[in-house]
Scaffold this active site. Structure first.
Site, PDB file in Angstrom:
ATOM      1  N   PHE A 159      13.281 -18.815  29.742  1.00  0.00           N
ATOM      2  CA  PHE A 159      14.350 -19.795  29.535  1.00  0.00           C
ATOM      3  C   PHE A 159      15.556 -19.073  28.952  1.00  0.00           C
ATOM      4  O   PHE A 159      15.393 -18.111  28.210  1.00  0.00           O
ATOM      5  CB  PHE A 159      13.908 -20.902  28.559  1.00  0.00           C
ATOM      6  N   LYS A 190       8.263 -17.574  -5.077  1.00  0.00           N
ATOM      7  CA  LYS A 190       9.544 -18.215  -4.736  1.00  0.00           C
ATOM      8  C   LYS A 190      10.708 -17.433  -5.360  1.00  0.00           C
ATOM      9  O   LYS A 190      10.676 -17.144  -6.563  1.00  0.00           O
ATOM     10  CB  LYS A 190       9.521 -19.658  -5.263  1.00  0.00           C
ATOM     11  N   ASP A 234      14.756 -14.285  16.745  1.00  0.00           N
ATOM     12  CA  ASP A 234      14.973 -12.894  17.157  1.00  0.00           C
ATOM     13  C   ASP A 234      14.667 -11.921  16.029  1.00  0.00           C
ATOM     14  O   ASP A 234      14.270 -10.787  16.278  1.00  0.00           O
ATOM     15  CB  ASP A 234      16.421 -12.709  17.632  1.00  0.00           C
ATOM     16  N   ASN A 288      14.880 -22.640  13.845  1.00  0.00           N
ATOM     17  CA  ASN A 288      15.942 -23.188  14.691  1.00  0.00           C
ATOM     18  C   ASN A 288      15.607 -24.633  15.075  1.00  0.00           C
ATOM     19  O   ASN A 288      14.568 -25.154  14.678  1.00  0.00           O
ATOM     20  CB  ASN A 288      16.137 -22.305  15.934  1.00  0.00           C
ATOM     21  N   LYS A 342      14.403  -8.539  31.456  1.00  0.00           N
ATOM     22  CA  LYS A 342      13.045  -8.892  31.040  1.00  0.00           C
ATOM     23  C   LYS A 342      12.057  -8.795  32.202  1.00  0.00           C
ATOM     24  O   LYS A 342      10.888  -9.095  32.048  1.00  0.00           O
ATOM     25  CB  LYS A 342      13.023 -10.296  30.424  1.00  0.00           C
ATOM     26  N   ASP A 360      10.067  -8.982  21.636  1.00  0.00           N
ATOM     27  CA  ASP A 360      10.409  -9.936  22.682  1.00  0.00           C
ATOM     28  C   ASP A 360       9.109 -10.228  23.443  1.00  0.00           C
ATOM     29  O   ASP A 360       8.632  -9.409  24.231  1.00  0.00           O
ATOM     30  CB  ASP A 360      11.485  -9.364  23.604  1.00  0.00           C
TER      31      ASP A 360
HETATM   32  O1  C5P Z   1      16.776 -13.140  24.859  1.00  0.00           O
HETATM   33  P1  C5P Z   1      16.613 -14.585  24.666  1.00  0.00           P
HETATM   34  O2  C5P Z   1      15.997 -14.943  23.337  1.00  0.00           O
HETATM   35  O3  C5P Z   1      17.798 -15.429  24.919  1.00  0.00           O
HETATM   36  O4  C5P Z   1      15.573 -14.968  25.827  1.00  0.00           O
HETATM   37  C1  C5P Z   1      15.040 -16.226  25.939  1.00  0.00           C
HETATM   38  C2  C5P Z   1      13.713 -16.164  26.636  1.00  0.00           C
HETATM   39  O5  C5P Z   1      12.892 -15.127  26.075  1.00  0.00           O
HETATM   40  C3  C5P Z   1      12.921 -17.427  26.439  1.00  0.00           C
HETATM   41  O6  C5P Z   1      12.093 -17.580  27.565  1.00  0.00           O
HETATM   42  C4  C5P Z   1      12.107 -17.129  25.179  1.00  0.00           C
HETATM   43  O7  C5P Z   1      10.932 -17.909  25.111  1.00  0.00           O
HETATM   44  C5  C5P Z   1      11.793 -15.673  25.366  1.00  0.00           C
HETATM   45  N1  C5P Z   1      11.690 -14.899  24.111  1.00  0.00           N
HETATM   46  C6  C5P Z   1      10.484 -14.368  23.714  1.00  0.00           C
HETATM   47  N2  C5P Z   1      10.407 -13.620  22.570  1.00  0.00           N
HETATM   48  C7  C5P Z   1      11.490 -13.384  21.822  1.00  0.00           C
HETATM   49  C8  C5P Z   1      12.734 -13.905  22.219  1.00  0.00           C
HETATM   50  C9  C5P Z   1      12.807 -14.661  23.358  1.00  0.00           C
HETATM   51  O8  C5P Z   1       9.474 -14.593  24.381  1.00  0.00           O
HETATM   52  N3  C5P Z   1      11.391 -12.656  20.716  1.00  0.00           N
END
Ligand code: C5P
Length: 403
Positions: A323, A289, A279, A210, A341, A306
């Site tokens: 965030f 490749k 995600d 991203n 969370k 997460d």
């Molecule tokens: O659920 P979302 O991705 O929008 O949440 C964002 C927050 O969760 C951010 O603080 C990001 O660093 C954290 N995050 C994480 N691990 C993931 C997805 C998001 O620590 N797999």
């Protein structure tokens, strides 16, 4: 620690003979890795030509409030927002009086009023002007407003007088300027920060990722260091220079970041998850490749852990900050994440197509939601540079973190 590295210093030069020393000041600040932009008053231009400073700083010198060309390039409000610190050197008796009275009758005084950056006044004037009751009363007002004052020095003056009023030596200004960024709000604390994107490999040469630049996370790491914390920065791939004195762990994928963050949080006090973690990741990473054959292809993905939710659920006493970058319904989505969370705080920012803040930008503006006993409270932080915002957020986190 070099506290001036990568800092954006706006230097206001007002009209005193000490203006010639500002040329040296620009060079010494650049030696520290600072980015310097300059505003001159019309009387400063009587002492030194703008071209001198322009050649040193490599940027156009801002001199005029009503110059449409300058406003088109970087308007005065933009300039005010750009600065991490605003240094007025030399600050004449007149400029000091303008600051005290909140005047906005030239570019320098207007930008001083418009800037939220910490202001540093470096007085330079004749010893009688310095000793004058009016100047002394003005200086007292600056002190009461917690404006930083460096100097003046005493000794022989350009006008032949001897006494107090000389501009502080350039080396002393540079040495003392860093203190503006320093405090002990997080002394003795271990802060773990994730930053940047993750890359999820598809094959040896391709990945899913991203646009996260890592700037906000790196700025938070720097601000936490300046607040006296021990910092572990867990960074996905970025173009940024790692902050001196942070323990930096470079990672690529979400799984690597998860492991590094879990290890670092064993003895942490505060965990700030700023990374834009992918995600999902491809279920299988091709060993070679992938060749293009068919008109269509699909990649099967599986959910990444997460990191933030996992760590906050397994560490009760850890102060967790997340965030939420959202394109719509900012507060609703951020509140949901705060609760799901199990976080102490969430920093929400708008990354919609019409937003000038957030991903891959130098500025940011955020809404912070935090748990306060039994309710969720909200605090807004207006648009400013990520460096200043990081400093404000670290102060806020230090206030809300139970010490
Ligand atoms: O659920 P979302 O991705 O929008 O949440 C964002 C927050 O969760 C951010 O603080 C990001 O660093 C954290 N995050 C994480 N691990 C993931 C997805 C998001 O620590 N797999």
């Amino acid at each position: 620690m070099n506290l001036l590295r990568q800092k954006r210093i706006l230097l206001g030069i007002s009209g005193g003979i000490a203006a010639y020393k500002s040329a040296e000041l620009i060079r010494r600040l650049q030696d520290q890795g600072a980015d310097v932009r300059i505003i001159m008053t019309s009387s400063a231009m009587e002492f030194v030509k703008p071209l001198t400073y322009q050649a040193l700083s490599s940027y156009p010198i801002h001199t005029d409030l009503l110059d449409p060309n300058a406003e088109a390039a970087m308007g005065h409000i933009e300039l005010a927002r750009w600065a991490d610190v605003f240094v007025i050197a030399p600050a004449t008796a007149n400029t000091i009086a303008q600051i005290v009275h909140g005047e906005a009758n030239d570019l320098l005084s207007t930008v001083i009023l418009a800037s939220r950056a910490p202001l540093v006044v470096v007085p330079a004037m004749n010893q009688a002007m310095w000793a004058n009751a009016a100047t002394q009363a003005n200086m007292q007002t600056l002190r009461e407003r917690h404006i930083n004052i460096l100097g003046p020095d005493s000794g022989s003056q350009a006008c032949g007088d001897v006494g107090e009023g000389r501009m502080l030596d350039v080396a002393d200004i540079v040495a003392q300027l860093g203190d503006v960024f320093k405090n002990d709000q997080l002394a003795g604390k271990h802060v773990v920060i994730t930053a940047g994107p993750t890359r999820e490999a598809i094959d040896p040469v391709r990945y899913i990722s991203n646009h996260s630049s890592g700037k906000m996370g790196y700025a938070l790491a720097q601000a936490a260091l300046e607040a006296g914390a021990a910092v572990t920065l867990i960074s996905g791939p970025t173009q940024l220079t790692t902050p001196e004195r942070a323990t930096t762990v470079q990672v690529i994928s979400a799984l690597d970041m998860h492991k590094a963050a879990s290890d670092a949080c064993q003895d942490a006090d505060i965990f700030i998850a700023c990374a834009a973690v992918a995600d999902y990741r491809p279920i299988d990473i091709a060993e070679q490749k992938i060749k293009k054959n068919d008109d269509e292809m699909s990649i099967s993905l599986t959910k990444n852990p997460d990191i933030l939710a996992d760590i906050s659920h397994s560490h009760d006493s850890l102060f967790t900050v997340g965030f939420a970058a959202e394109t719509h319904d900012l507060i609703k989505h951020a509140t949901g994440k705060l609760e799901r969370k199990k976080l102490n705080m969430i920093i929400a920012n708008n990354v919609g197509a019409d937003s000038s803040t957030g991903f891959n930008t130098d500025d940011n503006a955020v809404e912070v939601l935090y748990q306060d006993k039994t309710s969720i409270k909200q605090q807004s932080f207006a648009q400013c540079s990520k460096t200043i915002l990081a400093k404000q957020l670290i102060t806020f986190i230090a206030e809300k973190h139970p010490s």
